[in-house]
Structures are given as C-alpha cells and as structure tokens.
Design a protein around this motif. Structure first.
Motif, short mmCIF file in Angstrom:
data_model
loop_
_atom_site.label_atom_id
_atom_site.label_comp_id
_atom_site.label_asym_id
_atom_site.label_seq_id
_atom_site.Cartn_x
_atom_site.Cartn_y
_atom_site.Cartn_z
N CYS A 133 3.64 -20.04 3.70
CA CYS A 133 3.12 -19.84 2.34
C CYS A 133 1.79 -20.55 2.22
CB CYS A 133 4.13 -20.40 1.34
SG CYS A 133 3.46 -20.54 -0.34
N MET A 134 0.81 -19.88 1.63
CA MET A 134 -0.51 -20.52 1.57
C MET A 134 -0.57 -21.63 0.52
SD MET A 134 -3.11 -18.48 -0.69
CE MET A 134 -2.65 -17.83 -2.27
N MET A 135 0.43 -21.70 -0.37
CA MET A 135 0.41 -22.78 -1.36
C MET A 135 1.18 -24.01 -0.85
SD MET A 135 -1.43 -21.71 -3.95
CE MET A 135 -1.11 -22.60 -5.44
N CYS A 136 2.46 -23.80 -0.50
CA CYS A 136 3.30 -24.96 -0.14
C CYS A 136 3.35 -25.18 1.37
CB CYS A 136 4.70 -24.80 -0.71
SG CYS A 136 5.62 -23.40 -0.03
N ASN A 137 2.81 -24.22 2.12
CA ASN A 137 2.74 -24.36 3.58
C ASN A 137 4.11 -24.31 4.26
OD1 ASN A 137 0.89 -24.31 5.57
ND2 ASN A 137 0.45 -26.50 5.55
N GLN A 138 5.14 -23.97 3.53
CA GLN A 138 6.48 -23.92 4.14
C GLN A 138 6.69 -22.61 4.89
OE1 GLN A 138 9.75 -24.98 1.57
NE2 GLN A 138 8.53 -26.62 0.62
N SER A 139 7.63 -22.64 5.82
CA SER A 139 7.94 -21.45 6.61
C SER A 139 8.48 -20.33 5.72
CB SER A 139 8.99 -21.80 7.66
OG SER A 139 9.53 -20.61 8.20
N LEU A 140 8.10 -19.10 6.04
CA LEU A 140 8.57 -17.95 5.28
C LEU A 140 9.75 -17.26 5.95
CD1 LEU A 140 5.05 -16.49 4.43
CD2 LEU A 140 6.60 -17.67 2.86
N ALA A 141 10.24 -17.85 7.04
CA ALA A 141 11.28 -17.18 7.84
C ALA A 141 12.51 -16.82 7.01
CB ALA A 141 11.67 -18.06 9.02
N GLU A 142 12.87 -17.68 6.06
CA GLU A 142 14.10 -17.44 5.29
C GLU A 142 13.78 -17.22 3.82
OE1 GLU A 142 17.40 -17.98 6.69
OE2 GLU A 142 16.36 -17.94 8.61
N LYS A 143 12.56 -16.88 3.52
CA LYS A 143 12.17 -16.83 2.11
C LYS A 143 11.72 -15.44 1.69
CE LYS A 143 10.07 -21.40 1.42
NZ LYS A 143 10.62 -22.13 0.33
N GLN A 144 11.80 -15.24 0.37
CA GLN A 144 11.14 -14.08 -0.20
C GLN A 144 9.71 -14.47 -0.51
OE1 GLN A 144 13.69 -12.65 -3.57
NE2 GLN A 144 12.98 -10.70 -2.73
N TYR A 145 8.79 -13.57 -0.24
CA TYR A 145 7.38 -13.89 -0.48
C TYR A 145 6.59 -12.61 -0.69
CZ TYR A 145 6.95 -12.71 4.52
OH TYR A 145 7.01 -12.08 5.73
N MET A 146 5.41 -12.77 -1.25
CA MET A 146 4.55 -11.61 -1.41
C MET A 146 3.31 -11.76 -0.53
SD MET A 146 2.89 -12.15 -5.14
CE MET A 146 1.67 -10.89 -4.74
N VAL A 147 2.78 -10.60 -0.17
CA VAL A 147 1.55 -10.56 0.62
C VAL A 147 0.52 -9.75 -0.18
CG1 VAL A 147 0.48 -9.71 2.75
CG2 VAL A 147 2.79 -10.68 2.81
N GLU A 148 -0.68 -10.27 -0.25
CA GLU A 148 -1.78 -9.49 -0.82
C GLU A 148 -2.88 -9.38 0.21
OE1 GLU A 148 -3.77 -10.94 -4.41
OE2 GLU A 148 -5.22 -9.29 -4.33
N LYS A 149 -3.46 -8.20 0.30
CA LYS A 149 -4.70 -8.02 1.06
C LYS A 149 -5.72 -7.40 0.13
CE LYS A 149 -3.14 -7.87 5.68
NZ LYS A 149 -3.67 -7.74 7.02
N ALA A 150 -6.85 -8.06 -0.01
CA ALA A 150 -7.93 -7.53 -0.84
C ALA A 150 -8.95 -6.88 0.08
CB ALA A 150 -8.57 -8.65 -1.65
N ILE A 151 -9.34 -5.68 -0.27
CA ILE A 151 -10.16 -4.87 0.63
C ILE A 151 -11.41 -4.38 -0.09
CG2 ILE A 151 -10.18 -2.68 1.94
CD1 ILE A 151 -6.95 -3.35 2.01
N LYS A 152 -12.52 -4.42 0.60
CA LYS A 152 -13.78 -3.93 0.06
C LYS A 152 -14.16 -2.66 0.81
CE LYS A 152 -18.43 -5.73 -0.86
NZ LYS A 152 -18.51 -5.46 -2.29
N ASN A 153 -14.53 -1.63 0.05
CA ASN A 153 -14.97 -0.37 0.65
C ASN A 153 -16.48 -0.34 0.80
OD1 ASN A 153 -12.51 1.19 0.89
ND2 ASN A 153 -12.48 1.32 -1.35
N TYR A 154 -16.91 0.22 1.89
CA TYR A 154 -18.35 0.48 2.08
C TYR A 154 -18.52 1.99 2.26
CZ TYR A 154 -18.72 -4.51 2.89
OH TYR A 154 -18.66 -5.86 2.74
N PRO A 155 -18.57 2.71 1.12
CA PRO A 155 -18.56 4.18 1.20
C PRO A 155 -19.71 4.75 2.02
CG PRO A 155 -18.40 3.43 -1.07
CD PRO A 155 -18.69 2.22 -0.23
#
Ligand SMILES: [Zn+2]
Length: 188
Positions: free
Chosen positions: A26-48
């Motif tokens: 986890c990017m906040m608490c730094n704990q392992s995500l192996a046994e956890k529920q978590y969300m992933v975000e990817k922010a993407i920029k387009n270059y049309p």
C-alpha cells in the motif's frame, strides 16, 4: 461483496508497470497487500497527435487507508460526492447477464459520461483487488479527466486542506506522486 461478484486474476493493465506484476504494498501504510483488499489507480495521459499514451502515475492503496482518507472529508463534501455518484451511476450495471464482463469496454469508456476515454486529455482506470485477484462489482471502471475535475469541484476548500495534511503525514511513496495526489486525492 455480493454473491454475484466475479473474480479474475489481476489483468496486466493493473500491474505495477515497473515490476510487471501486481502491486505488493500500500502506498500509504506500506503494508503488504497479499491478504488485503485494495484499490489500484492508473492515471493516463493521451497524446492524440502522436497516437500514444503515457502513465502519469499509478498506485495501490489498501481499503483501510482509502477509508481513512475518505473520512477526513467533511460530511458535506462526502454527501456531495455520494449524490454525484448516485445521480450518474444509478441503474448502470457492470455485469452482463451471462458471460464475462467486457474489460475492454470497462477500461475504455468513462463510466459517468459514457465517452471514449481516448478522446480525453487525461483519464484514470480503477480496480478493486484482493491479494492477486481483481473483484468485478462496481469496479473496474474508467473516469475521464472531465469527470475527475467535476468531482474535485464538489470538495470544499476545507476538505482539500485536510486531505492535503493527511497525504503529507501518511504518504510513503515518491514525492512526485504525492504532489499529484494533493491535487487529485483518491475518492471512493
Ligand atoms: Zn494502507
């Protein structure tokens, strides 16, 4: 989790692009995500004009941290976001009556505007994961940059200040991601 939730192995679209594997901490608490529920975000920029796109930032955050962050918002801000989501998402179902969800569509169409995200300057894709599985319920989805801006407008200046402090105190990832998050915090 409702009984109708699907699970899939996390698709590569939501992998850590450095390790080419699912996120591990986890990017906040730094704990392992192996046994956890978590969300992933990817922010993407387009270059049309170039016909390309680039990941601006990406992270995984456990639901405990995301929940804490959400509770930092004022009740008024939380209600406004809740109303916005309800108004725009009610009646839209992700799951097909039968067969597998169409991931390609979910990740390429803004869930609020139903627009093609390749037409937006920026957009994000979001997934809910559990260990090495991705849960299919309200997630995954894509939000266009226009909708992200609309949602940010719903937050009071006070809520934005509090979030800024929260991120400053808890964030463990790279500084450039912290700066982006301060302008556009995680909202679930
Ligand atoms: Zn966490």
């Amino acid at each position: 989790m409702s009984p109708s939730d699907y699970k899939l192995s996390i698709p590569k679209e939501f992998f850590n692009s450095e390790t080419k594997e699912p996120f591990r901490t986890c990017m906040m608490c730094n704990q392992s995500l192996a046994e956890k529920q978590y969300m992933v975000e990817k922010a993407i920029k387009n270059y049309p004009s170039l016909g390309t796109k680039e990941i601006i930032f990406e992270y995984a955050m456990c639901l405990e941290c995301a929940g804490k962050m959400h509770l930092e918002l004022s009740e008024e801000s939380r209600n406004r976001i809740g109303d916005y989501m309800k108004t725009h998402l009610e009646g839209k179902t992700h799951l097909p009556v039968e067969g597998k969800p169409d991931l390609n569509k979910l990740l390429n169409q803004c869930i609020v505007k139903e627009s093609d995200v390749s037409q937006s300057a920026e957009y994000s894709i979001y997934a809910m994961c559990n260990g090495t599985d991705m849960t299919i319920n309200d997630f995954p989805y894509a939000l266009s940059g226009e909708v992200q801006d609309e949602i940010m407008q719903l937050l009071s200046a006070k809520s934005l200040d509090i979030l800024d402090d929260f991120i400053g105190n808890h964030f463990t990832g790279p500084p450039e991601v912290r700066e982006i998050l301060r302008r556009r915090p995680v909202l679930i």
